[in-house]
Design a protein around this motif. Structure first.
Motif, PDB file in Angstrom:
ATOM      1  N   SER A  16       0.826  -1.197   0.000  1.00 32.37           N
ATOM      2  CA  SER A  16       0.000   0.000   0.000  1.00 32.37           C
ATOM      3  C   SER A  16       0.867   1.256   0.000  1.00 32.37           C
ATOM      4  N   PHE A  17       2.044   1.188   0.642  1.00 29.76           N
ATOM      5  CA  PHE A  17       2.915   2.358   0.575  1.00 29.76           C
ATOM      6  C   PHE A  17       3.462   2.552  -0.831  1.00 29.76           C
ATOM      7  N   PHE A  18       3.759   1.447  -1.511  1.00 33.93           N
ATOM      8  CA  PHE A  18       4.182   1.574  -2.908  1.00 33.93           C
ATOM      9  C   PHE A  18       3.060   2.151  -3.752  1.00 33.93           C
ATOM     10  N   PHE A  19       1.830   1.739  -3.439  1.00 28.22           N
ATOM     11  CA  PHE A  19       0.701   2.302  -4.163  1.00 28.22           C
ATOM     12  C   PHE A  19       0.619   3.808  -3.954  1.00 28.22           C
ATOM     13  N   LEU A  20       0.842   4.248  -2.692  1.00 31.25           N
ATOM     14  CA  LEU A  20       0.760   5.676  -2.404  1.00 31.25           C
ATOM     15  C   LEU A  20       1.792   6.450  -3.221  1.00 31.25           C
ATOM     16  N   ILE A  22       7.546  -3.778 -10.207  1.00 31.75           N
ATOM     17  CA  ILE A  22       6.113  -3.892 -10.511  1.00 31.75           C
ATOM     18  C   ILE A  22       5.441  -2.533 -10.469  1.00 31.75           C
ATOM     19  N   PHE A  23       5.683  -1.781  -9.381  1.00 37.30           N
ATOM     20  CA  PHE A  23       5.013  -0.494  -9.273  1.00 37.30           C
ATOM     21  C   PHE A  23       5.582   0.526 -10.241  1.00 37.30           C
ATOM     22  N   GLY A  24       6.865   0.411 -10.551  1.00 43.91           N
ATOM     23  CA  GLY A  24       7.437   1.275 -11.586  1.00 43.91           C
ATOM     24  C   GLY A  24       6.719   1.062 -12.898  1.00 43.91           C
ATOM     25  N   ALA A  25       6.498  -0.205 -13.238  1.00 41.04           N
ATOM     26  CA  ALA A  25       5.812  -0.523 -14.493  1.00 41.04           C
ATOM     27  C   ALA A  25       4.388   0.012 -14.478  1.00 41.04           C
ATOM     28  N   ILE A  26       3.673  -0.219 -13.360  1.00 43.74           N
ATOM     29  CA  ILE A  26       2.287   0.273 -13.264  1.00 43.74           C
ATOM     30  C   ILE A  26       2.243   1.784 -13.451  1.00 43.74           C
ATOM     31  N   THR A  27       3.147   2.480 -12.740  1.00 47.70           N
ATOM     32  CA  THR A  27       3.165   3.942 -12.807  1.00 47.70           C
ATOM     33  C   THR A  27       3.418   4.412 -14.234  1.00 47.70           C
ATOM     34  N   LEU A  28       4.417   3.807 -14.855  1.00 43.36           N
ATOM     35  CA  LEU A  28       4.791   4.223 -16.200  1.00 43.36           C
ATOM     36  C   LEU A  28       3.640   4.001 -17.178  1.00 43.36           C
ATOM     37  N   LEU A  29       3.032   2.816 -17.118  1.00 43.03           N
ATOM     38  CA  LEU A  29       1.937   2.506 -18.027  1.00 43.03           C
ATOM     39  C   LEU A  29       0.765   3.451 -17.818  1.00 43.03           C
ATOM     40  N   TYR A  76       4.802  14.218   1.178  1.00 41.18           N
ATOM     41  CA  TYR A  76       5.643  13.637   0.140  1.00 41.18           C
ATOM     42  C   TYR A  76       6.967  13.164   0.720  1.00 41.18           C
ATOM     43  N   ILE A  77       7.552  13.993   1.573  1.00 39.00           N
ATOM     44  CA  ILE A  77       8.849  13.639   2.146  1.00 39.00           C
ATOM     45  C   ILE A  77       8.736  12.363   2.979  1.00 39.00           C
ATOM     46  N   VAL A  78       7.691  12.306   3.833  1.00 33.18           N
ATOM     47  CA  VAL A  78       7.608  11.174   4.744  1.00 33.18           C
ATOM     48  C   VAL A  78       7.243   9.895   4.003  1.00 33.18           C
ATOM     49  N   VAL A  79       6.381   9.975   2.998  1.00 31.34           N
ATOM     50  CA  VAL A  79       6.057   8.767   2.245  1.00 31.34           C
ATOM     51  C   VAL A  79       7.321   8.230   1.571  1.00 31.34           C
ATOM     52  N   ALA A  80       8.127   9.136   1.005  1.00 36.14           N
ATOM     53  CA  ALA A  80       9.384   8.699   0.413  1.00 36.14           C
ATOM     54  C   ALA A  80      10.263   8.043   1.466  1.00 36.14           C
TER      55      ALA A  80
END
Ligand code: HEM
Ligand code: HEM
Lengths: 101, 117, 163
Positions: free
Chosen positions: A17-21, B15-22, C128-132
């Motif tokens: 979910s963090f990657f989703f965010l 995986i998420f890089g690909a999703i984002t890019l697409l 943004y900073i904290v999520v990163a």
């Protein structure tokens, strides 16, 4: 706990979910400007929040005597509380040094 | 690069890089031609209000707020709203935050002093 | 099986944090609205209720650390979200900023627009900073993502949360 299977699933879910965010932030920032229709939808959503959610209520905070006096009390005790915290903190430090030495 | 330990992390990144890019490619593709410069609406609420209100704000503005108070108190009565359960949550959450905030700040000050090297 | 206090707080914190970010983002502008399908009313409701829980969790954590300080307990809590160094210090400071700016937005929305605007700006950029930083955190601790291979072998890194 960390070895439990359901917990691993939870950790994976949380990480995903963090990657989703992050993906959501990147898509929104780098994507095209919102269309007129999307902007309208957003404004409608905001209006809705004013009328049907807590945002509207906090917009009329100035007319709420109870909460206003609570804010007053809270800001009133803030400064004495900070002074107490400073004194207490110094006390704990000094006492700690003496015990150690 | 192909570190065994970071394997799962790399999986997620790919995986998420690909999703984002697409998604981005698709979004730009389907937006072809409709050049609508939304100006202000494209911004976030923070930056929008920043440019509306806080462009030339000084500390004294923050302290002297009479003018704005007068301005907004006239219109805020329009915002009276909400069902009972929302009112209850509003009181509860606002109460929690307002009451705990001084203690959190004081606690942070205390820890700051105790933890200082 | 006993589970440590700091372990529980860490994962409660993670859940609340993720949901706060999600609902906060949906409100962050027209280009973000799609995240929750432009349902700003729900986002606002969720964000405010969770903010109260977040404040409560922070209060409990600070109280816990204050008691530890008074008793001169020096042992570092591996899972605690606040502490005097490293990522713990980072979360401590960012949390305080989130709460203070959040409270300013909350209380001043009706009375002081320039304060609200300024606080919203910080609140948003800090998100943004904290999520990163959380992604970086997952990278550092990504041994937590490894699946247990054989149920009874103890992998040294993975027993951190249990006693
Ligand atoms: C899915 C996401 C997360 C995973 C997989 C994760 C995993 C971990 C792990 C494995 C530890 C180490 C425990 C130990 O070594 O004993 C830890 C510690 C910690 N976590 Fe997380 N965590 C996540 C989310 C978060 C979030 C959202 C925050 C706060 C914003 C946070 C703040 C911390 C802090 C401050 C520590 C202690 C720092 C340190 O000792 O280096 N974590 N986390
Ligand atoms: C992990 C912590 C948090 C994150 C990631 C977060 C994120 C966000 C974001 C991205 C926004 C939209 C900003 C914009 O429109 O520019 C927002 C709005 C807001 N946040 Fe937070 N926030 C957090 C914690 C808090 C806390 C603790 C409070 C209250 C004490 C709070 C109160 C608010 C308020 C009042 C708004 C304005 C929207 C509304 O009326 O609901 N937030 N937040």
């Amino acid at each position: 706990m960390m070895q439990k299977r359901w917990f691993k699933v939870f950790i994976w879910f949380a990480s995903t979910s963090f990657f989703f965010l992050v993906a959501a932030i990147l898509i929104s920032e780098l994507g095209p400007e919102p269309s007129e229709q999307q902007a309208m939808q957003f404004m409608m959503g905001m209006m809705d929040a004013m009328h049907n959610s807590m945002m509207g209520l906090s917009m009329s905070l100035e007319h709420d005597a109870g909460l206003k006096s609570l804010i007053g009390t809270a800001s009133y005790i803030l400064v004495p509380l900070i002074v107490l915290a400073v004194l207490f903190g110094l006390l704990v430090r000094v006492r700690g040094k003496r015990d150690a030495g | 690069m192909l570190d065994k330990k970071k394997h799962h992390f790399l999986q997620l990144v790919v995986i998420f890089g690909a999703i984002t890019l697409l998604t981005l490619l698709f979004a730009w593709g389907s937006r072809e031609g409709t050049t609508s410069s939304m100006g202000m609406m494209g911004q976030s609420m923070g930056s929008m209000m920043q440019s509306m209100h806080a462009k030339n704000v000084t500390i004294s503005d923050l302290i002297k707020q009479q003018e704005q108070t007068e301005m907004s108190s006239g219109m805020s009565s329009h915002h009276e709203s909400g069902s009972m359960s929302i009112k209850i949550s509003h009181y509860l959450t606002t109460g929690i935050i307002i009451v705990l905030l001084p203690f959190i700040i004081a606690g942070a000050v205390f820890l700051g002093i105790v933890w200082w090297k | 099986m006993s589970v440590r206090f700091d372990f529980i707080i860490h994962w409660l914190w993670t859940i609340v944090f993720a949901l706060l970010t999600l609902s906060g983002l949906a409100m962050a502008g027209a280009k973000y609205g799609w995240v929750l399908n432009y349902d700003i009313a729900s986002a606002d409701y969720v964000h405010r209720v969770l903010a109260a829980i977040y404040v409560l969790l922070t209060f409990i954590s600070i109280a816990y650390e204050v008691i530890r300080a008074v008793r001169y307990e020096e042992k570092k809590l591996g899972w605690f979200i606040i502490g005097k160094s490293g990522y713990q210090l980072f979360t401590f400071i960012t949390t305080l900023i989130f709460i203070i700016t959040g409270a300013i937005i909350w209380v001043c929305m009706d009375s002081n627009m320039s304060a609200t605007a300024f606080a919203l700006y910080i609140h948003e950029k800090l998100t943004y900073i904290v999520v990163a930083s959380v992604i970086w955190h997952i990278y550092v601790k990504c041994h937590a993502l490894l699946w247990p291979k054989k149920p009874n072998t103890t992998d040294k890194k993975n027993v951190a949360g249990t006693k």
